[in-house]
Design an enzyme around this catalytic site. Structure first.
Site, PDB file in Angstrom:
ATOM      1  N   GLY A  45      -4.572  -1.443  -0.682  1.00 52.08           N
ATOM      2  CA  GLY A  45      -5.186  -0.642   0.365  1.00 52.08           C
ATOM      3  C   GLY A  45      -5.457   0.755  -0.156  1.00 52.08           C
ATOM      4  N   GLN A  50      -7.590   9.536  -0.243  1.00 55.60           N
ATOM      5  CA  GLN A  50      -6.872   9.333  -1.511  1.00 55.60           C
ATOM      6  C   GLN A  50      -7.789   9.476  -2.729  1.00 55.60           C
ATOM      7  OE1 GLN A  50      -4.869   5.497  -0.013  1.00 55.60           O
ATOM      8  NE2 GLN A  50      -3.436   6.304  -1.522  1.00 55.60           N
ATOM      9  N   CYS A  95       2.558   3.491  -2.621  1.00 56.45           N
ATOM     10  CA  CYS A  95       1.286   4.156  -2.333  1.00 56.45           C
ATOM     11  C   CYS A  95       0.676   4.615  -3.649  1.00 56.45           C
ATOM     12  CB  CYS A  95       1.530   5.358  -1.413  1.00 56.45           C
ATOM     13  SG  CYS A  95       0.037   6.283  -1.001  1.00 56.45           S
ATOM     14  N   LEU A  96      -0.616   4.380  -3.820  1.00 53.38           N
ATOM     15  CA  LEU A  96      -1.275   4.811  -5.058  1.00 53.38           C
ATOM     16  C   LEU A  96      -1.189   6.318  -5.248  1.00 53.38           C
ATOM     17  CD1 LEU A  96      -4.436   2.507  -4.999  1.00 53.38           C
ATOM     18  CD2 LEU A  96      -2.512   2.386  -6.593  1.00 53.38           C
ATOM     19  N   HIS A 137      -0.247   1.815   7.352  1.00 55.67           N
ATOM     20  CA  HIS A 137      -0.058   2.744   6.236  1.00 55.67           C
ATOM     21  C   HIS A 137      -1.341   3.544   5.970  1.00 55.67           C
ATOM     22  CE1 HIS A 137       1.524   3.709   2.037  1.00 55.67           C
ATOM     23  NE2 HIS A 137       0.236   3.955   1.914  1.00 55.67           N
ATOM     24  N   GLU A 138      -2.468   2.856   5.927  1.00 56.38           N
ATOM     25  CA  GLU A 138      -3.751   3.538   5.652  1.00 56.38           C
ATOM     26  C   GLU A 138      -4.159   4.415   6.827  1.00 56.38           C
ATOM     27  OE1 GLU A 138      -4.563   3.537   2.693  1.00 56.38           O
ATOM     28  OE2 GLU A 138      -3.415   1.776   2.072  1.00 56.38           O
ATOM     29  N   HIS A 141      -2.671   7.716   6.529  1.00 59.52           N
ATOM     30  CA  HIS A 141      -3.415   8.604   5.613  1.00 59.52           C
ATOM     31  C   HIS A 141      -4.519   9.354   6.359  1.00 59.52           C
ATOM     32  CE1 HIS A 141      -1.822   7.854   1.616  1.00 59.52           C
ATOM     33  NE2 HIS A 141      -1.908   6.542   1.763  1.00 59.52           N
TER      34      HIS A 141
HETATM   35  C1  QAP Z   1      -0.443   0.551   1.021  1.00 63.28           C
HETATM   36  O1  QAP Z   1      -0.386   0.531  -1.295  1.00 63.28           O
HETATM   37  C2  QAP Z   1       0.556  -0.484   1.390  1.00 63.28           C
HETATM   38  O2  QAP Z   1       3.387   3.052  -6.958  1.00 63.28           O
HETATM   39  C3  QAP Z   1      -1.218   0.214  -0.223  1.00 63.28           C
HETATM   40  O3  QAP Z   1       2.543   2.445  -9.420  1.00 63.28           O
HETATM   41  C4  QAP Z   1       1.876  -0.385   0.985  1.00 63.28           C
HETATM   42  O4  QAP Z   1      -1.764  -0.446  -2.721  1.00 63.28           O
HETATM   43  C5  QAP Z   1       0.183  -1.548   2.143  1.00 63.28           C
HETATM   44  C6  QAP Z   1       0.585   0.885  -6.099  1.00 63.28           C
HETATM   45  C7  QAP Z   1       2.802  -1.355   1.351  1.00 63.28           C
HETATM   46  C8  QAP Z   1       1.104  -2.518   2.508  1.00 63.28           C
HETATM   47  C9  QAP Z   1       2.407  -2.418   2.116  1.00 63.28           C
HETATM   48  C10 QAP Z   1       1.677   1.729  -5.956  1.00 63.28           C
HETATM   49  C11 QAP Z   1       0.162   0.572  -7.366  1.00 63.28           C
HETATM   50  C12 QAP Z   1      -0.139   0.342  -4.944  1.00 63.28           C
HETATM   51  C13 QAP Z   1       2.325   2.233  -7.079  1.00 63.28           C
HETATM   52  C14 QAP Z   1      -0.762   0.202  -2.563  1.00 63.28           C
HETATM   53  C15 QAP Z   1       1.890   1.919  -8.353  1.00 63.28           C
HETATM   54  C16 QAP Z   1       0.795   1.083  -8.486  1.00 63.28           C
HETATM   55  C17 QAP Z   1       0.089   0.670  -3.663  1.00 63.28           C
HETATM   56 CO    CO Z   2      -1.000   5.110   0.612  1.00 67.12          CO
END
Ligand code: QAP
Ligand code: CO
Length: 173
Positions: A45, A50, A95-96, A137-138, A141
């Site tokens: 996501g 972001q 989270c990215l 989550h999004e 943001h």
């Molecule tokens: C949000 O999160 C989310 O730390 C999206 O090193 C979170 O895509 C949705 C990511 C939990 C549902 C459940 C995070 C990639 C990606 C990192 C992400 C990383 C590489 C996070």
């Molecule tokens: Co995020």
């Protein structure tokens, strides 16, 4: 369009995003550019803020049973409104914009979300599971909220300490 991920503690992540009013080529170009950056960074996501655009837009691509993320499963949500929140679920979120940190966060289990697609058509979706968590989550943001803002104060302090240490290690490597 060359995009890069805005990372905590960048202040832009605290901005409240503005509603999209024009469903034009520049919106489509932004959404098109968000997809590869999300996939290439192993994301499921991504909100427009972001990548530095404070508009109410997010993309989601939840992995299927085989862990694949075919583009057919991509969901683009503009100006989302969440309602009918029910139940509770806890998931270890990441989270990215907060790389390499993961913590349990409590969310609603099921939600209804009304939104617009990239052409401004009205859509509605009932979500549960990981999709429901990702939308919440999004949507945070879009309101300038990060998942780390939902930690208890002691967990938040632990995060700040670990994150600072990691940033230092990154700089020295
Ligand atoms: C949000 O999160 C989310 O730390 C999206 O090193 C979170 O895509 C949705 C990511 C939990 C549902 C459940 C995070 C990639 C990606 C990192 C992400 C990383 C590489 C996070
Ligand atoms: Co995020």
């Amino acid at each position: 369009m060359k995009l890069s991920i805005v990372e905590y503690p960048d202040k832009r992540l605290k901005e409240k995003s503005k509603k999209v009013e024009k469903f034009d080529e520049s919106l489509h170009q932004l959404l098109d550019a968000m997809y590869p950056i999300m996939i290439n960074t192993n994301g499921i996501g991504l909100a427009a803020i972001q990548v530095g655009y404070p508009i109410e837009a997010m993309i989601l691509n939840i992995p299927d049973e085989d862990g694949e993320q075919p583009k057919e499963n991509l969901i683009e949500m503009i100006n989302p409104i969440i309602s009918n929140e029910q139940g509770e679920t806890v998931y270890q979120e990441g989270c990215l914009s907060v790389p390499s940190f993961y913590e349990d966060i409590s969310r609603y289990e099921t939600i209804t979300v009304s939104y617009l697609d990239r052409d401004g058509n009205t859509k509605q979706l009932e979500a549960d599971g990981l999709l429901s968590i990702a939308i919440q989550h999004e949507n945070d943001h879009l309101n300038g909220i990060l998942f780390i803002d939902r930690l208890t104060s002691s967990r938040r302090r632990k995060f700040e300490k670990e994150y600072k240490k990691m940033q230092k290690e990154k700089k020295n490597s």
